[in-house]
Design an enzyme around this catalytic site. Structure first.
Site, PDB file in Angstrom:
ATOM      1  N   LYS A  96      20.999  23.643  47.743  1.00  0.00           N
ATOM      2  CA  LYS A  96      22.356  23.929  47.248  1.00  0.00           C
ATOM      3  C   LYS A  96      22.341  25.316  46.628  1.00  0.00           C
ATOM      4  CE  LYS A  96      22.580  23.848  43.154  1.00  0.00           C
ATOM      5  NZ  LYS A  96      22.519  23.781  41.678  1.00  0.00           N
TER       6      LYS A  96
ATOM      7  N   PRO B 135      11.310  24.705  46.344  1.00  0.00           N
ATOM      8  CA  PRO B 135      10.674  24.765  45.029  1.00  0.00           C
ATOM      9  C   PRO B 135      11.432  23.882  44.042  1.00  0.00           C
ATOM     10  CG  PRO B 135      11.759  26.863  45.567  1.00  0.00           C
ATOM     11  CD  PRO B 135      11.861  26.002  46.781  1.00  0.00           C
ATOM     12  N   ALA B 136      10.704  23.304  43.067  1.00  0.00           N
ATOM     13  CA  ALA B 136      11.336  22.415  42.074  1.00  0.00           C
ATOM     14  C   ALA B 136      11.769  23.217  40.857  1.00  0.00           C
ATOM     15  CB  ALA B 136      10.352  21.325  41.653  1.00  0.00           C
ATOM     16  N   ALA B 137      12.710  22.650  40.119  1.00  0.00           N
ATOM     17  CA  ALA B 137      13.257  23.299  38.909  1.00  0.00           C
ATOM     18  C   ALA B 137      13.612  24.747  39.211  1.00  0.00           C
ATOM     19  CB  ALA B 137      12.268  23.205  37.748  1.00  0.00           C
ATOM     20  N   ALA B 138      14.371  24.933  40.299  1.00  0.00           N
ATOM     21  CA  ALA B 138      14.574  26.261  40.867  1.00  0.00           C
ATOM     22  C   ALA B 138      16.041  26.662  40.954  1.00  0.00           C
ATOM     23  CB  ALA B 138      13.952  26.303  42.262  1.00  0.00           C
TER      24      ALA B 138
ATOM     25  N   ILE C   6      18.298  25.312  42.851  1.00  0.00           N
ATOM     26  CA  ILE C   6      18.869  25.052  44.172  1.00  0.00           C
ATOM     27  C   ILE C   6      18.951  23.542  44.434  1.00  0.00           C
ATOM     28  CG2 ILE C   6      18.506  27.262  45.318  1.00  0.00           C
ATOM     29  CD1 ILE C   6      15.836  26.220  46.349  1.00  0.00           C
TER      30      ILE C   6
ATOM     31  N   GLY D  66      17.123  20.863  44.291  1.00  0.00           N
ATOM     32  CA  GLY D  66      16.187  20.102  45.132  1.00  0.00           C
ATOM     33  C   GLY D  66      16.276  18.604  44.877  1.00  0.00           C
TER      34      GLY D  66
ATOM     35  N   SER E 273      19.737  17.080  45.777  1.00  0.00           N
ATOM     36  CA  SER E 273      19.964  16.970  47.212  1.00  0.00           C
ATOM     37  C   SER E 273      19.103  15.846  47.805  1.00  0.00           C
ATOM     38  CB  SER E 273      19.647  18.314  47.887  1.00  0.00           C
ATOM     39  OG  SER E 273      20.254  18.394  49.148  1.00  0.00           O
TER      40      SER E 273
ATOM     41  N   ASP F  74      24.801  17.710  39.810  1.00  0.00           N
ATOM     42  CA  ASP F  74      24.839  18.292  41.158  1.00  0.00           C
ATOM     43  C   ASP F  74      24.861  17.239  42.265  1.00  0.00           C
ATOM     44  OD1 ASP F  74      24.866  20.964  40.430  1.00  0.00           O
ATOM     45  OD2 ASP F  74      22.679  21.121  40.393  1.00  0.00           O
TER      46      ASP F  74
HETATM   47  P1  ATP Z   1      19.419  22.411  39.670  1.00  0.00           P
HETATM   48  O1  ATP Z   1      19.855  23.258  40.799  1.00  0.00           O
HETATM   49  O2  ATP Z   1      20.296  21.229  39.454  1.00  0.00           O
HETATM   50  O3  ATP Z   1      19.109  23.193  38.431  1.00  0.00           O
HETATM   51  P2  ATP Z   1      16.636  22.215  40.025  1.00  0.00           P
HETATM   52  O4  ATP Z   1      16.268  22.846  41.316  1.00  0.00           O
HETATM   53  O5  ATP Z   1      16.457  23.038  38.804  1.00  0.00           O
HETATM   54  O6  ATP Z   1      18.091  21.700  40.143  1.00  0.00           O
HETATM   55  P3  ATP Z   1      14.940  19.958  40.589  1.00  0.00           P
HETATM   56  O7  ATP Z   1      14.354  20.596  41.794  1.00  0.00           O
HETATM   57  O8  ATP Z   1      15.715  18.720  40.758  1.00  0.00           O
HETATM   58  O9  ATP Z   1      15.823  20.935  39.720  1.00  0.00           O
HETATM   59  O10 ATP Z   1      13.710  19.722  39.606  1.00  0.00           O
HETATM   60  C1  ATP Z   1      13.836  19.557  38.198  1.00  0.00           C
HETATM   61  C2  ATP Z   1      12.693  18.656  37.678  1.00  0.00           C
HETATM   62  O11 ATP Z   1      12.971  17.319  38.078  1.00  0.00           O
HETATM   63  C3  ATP Z   1      11.328  18.996  38.247  1.00  0.00           C
HETATM   64  O12 ATP Z   1      10.586  19.728  37.334  1.00  0.00           O
HETATM   65  C4  ATP Z   1      10.681  17.640  38.568  1.00  0.00           C
HETATM   66  O13 ATP Z   1       9.703  17.284  37.619  1.00  0.00           O
HETATM   67  C5  ATP Z   1      11.792  16.628  38.484  1.00  0.00           C
HETATM   68  N1  ATP Z   1      12.137  15.976  39.767  1.00  0.00           N
HETATM   69  C6  ATP Z   1      12.687  14.757  39.887  1.00  0.00           C
HETATM   70  N2  ATP Z   1      12.938  14.462  41.157  1.00  0.00           N
HETATM   71  C7  ATP Z   1      12.561  15.515  41.902  1.00  0.00           C
HETATM   72  C8  ATP Z   1      12.586  15.789  43.292  1.00  0.00           C
HETATM   73  N3  ATP Z   1      13.040  14.898  44.185  1.00  0.00           N
HETATM   74  N4  ATP Z   1      12.152  16.998  43.690  1.00  0.00           N
HETATM   75  C9  ATP Z   1      11.704  17.898  42.795  1.00  0.00           C
HETATM   76  N5  ATP Z   1      11.630  17.674  41.474  1.00  0.00           N
HETATM   77  C10 ATP Z   1      12.054  16.491  41.018  1.00  0.00           C
END
Ligand code: ATP
Length: 276
Positions: free
Chosen positions: A13, A92-95, A97, A99, A102, A129
């Site tokens: 996203k 990537p996580a906590a990024a 977008i 993740g 979605s 989101d």
């Molecule tokens: P946003 O765009 O809403 O800020 P984001 O990309 O920052 O989302 P996520 O990728 O959802 O956030 O990851 C945030 C935290 O959630 C991660 O540090 C991880 O520990 C946890 N998490 C829970 N479910 C998932 C998942 N399916 N994929 C990645 N991280 C996850």
């Protein structure tokens, strides 16, 4: 009886704009955001099972929880049936977008198909989101995330870059100087061409970009690298960061740019994509 596993795509996203317009008494922030989806993302596979399980595979699996902390697991629990989930993690996580959001939306969609019934889940209970991710196409997102209006938008060519530093969304909101910023004006109508949309987007903001960049200097480095690309019309951060994007004119060649950026910064996550 064997039931086939259902596969689903969980696209990245991208918040092309993110205006923070207020904060409710309960602490939730009010947002006004234009969201589009990339053609890069995670994959989920969901099958009926005796008990819940989650296996995370793929190039970005490291550190992603394989238990009830994962939004995929929470989505399945909210649906109310045990399933075996495989999450093939590419984003990537906590990024910034979305993740996890979605992924959760992809699990809900897959379970609706698997069990042949609507999920009955209010996606907002899984995260701000998740409603827009459940729609999965260009939209304006308002309120605390629950008000999602689909938009007809031309596809936009983009390069996404994440510098490999995680950003805590609560920390960025905490560092935000003002919470009562102006909302977005009326969004471009369905007949708008990509160039008009790019001009309009350039007038908008991501209010979380300054506080996130103050917390993570790497964001400034990414924004500068993207700004230096030939034909980059708009460079901005998505969500609460640290992923940033450059948007290009539809007929502006981007061949090799993502590859060159990746070679120059091997620790960065770089993706060339079409947003829709
Ligand atoms: P946003 O765009 O809403 O800020 P984001 O990309 O920052 O989302 P996520 O990728 O959802 O956030 O990851 C945030 C935290 O959630 C991660 O540090 C991880 O520990 C946890 N998490 C829970 N479910 C998932 C998942 N399916 N994929 C990645 N991280 C996850």
């Amino acid at each position: 009886m064997t039931t086939a596993a259902i596969e689903g795509f969980a696209p990245a996203k991208v918040n092309l704009t993110l205006h923070v317009t207020g904060q409710r008494a309960d602490g939730y922030h009010l947002l006004d955001s234009l969201v589009m989806f990339a053609d890069v993302g995670d994959r989920v596979t969901v099958a009926r099972a005796e008990q819940m399980s989650l296996t995370v595979t793929g190039p970005r699996a490291a550190g992603v929880p394989e238990d009830a902390r994962n939004l995929c697991w929470k989505a399945a629990e909210a649906f109310g049936a045990p399933v075996a989930i495989t999450l093939d993690k590419h984003l990537p996580a906590a990024a910034g977008i979305g993740g996890g959001s979605s992924d959760a939306a992809a699990v809900l969609r897959a379970m609706e198909e698997l069990f042949g019934r609507p999920s009955g889940v209010d996606p907002l209970t899984l995260g701000a989101d998740v409603p827009v991710c459940l729609l999965g196409r260009a939209a304006r997102m308002q309120g605390i995330g629950g008000a999602v209006t689909p938009l007809d938008m031309p596809s936009l060519r983009a390069i996404l870059v994440n510098p490999g530093v995680e950003v805590s969304t609560p920390a960025v909101f905490k560092a935000l100087a003002r919470r009562d910023n102006a909302p977005m004006p009326a969004v471009p109508d369905a007949a708008a061409q990509a160039r008009d949309v790019l001009d309009w987007l350039a007038q908008q903001r991501n209010d979380l970009e300054p506080p996130a960049a103050a917390l993570r200097p790497e964001i400034g480095q990414v924004l500068r690298a993207l700004s230096s690309l030939d034909g980059a019309r708009l460079v901005r951060m998505s969500g609460s960061g640290a992923t940033c994007f450059a948007l290009f004119d539809p007929d502006s060649p981007t061949d090799g740019m993502a590859r060159d950026l990746q070679a120059a910064f091997p620790q960065w996550w770089v993706a060339e994509t079409m947003l829709s």
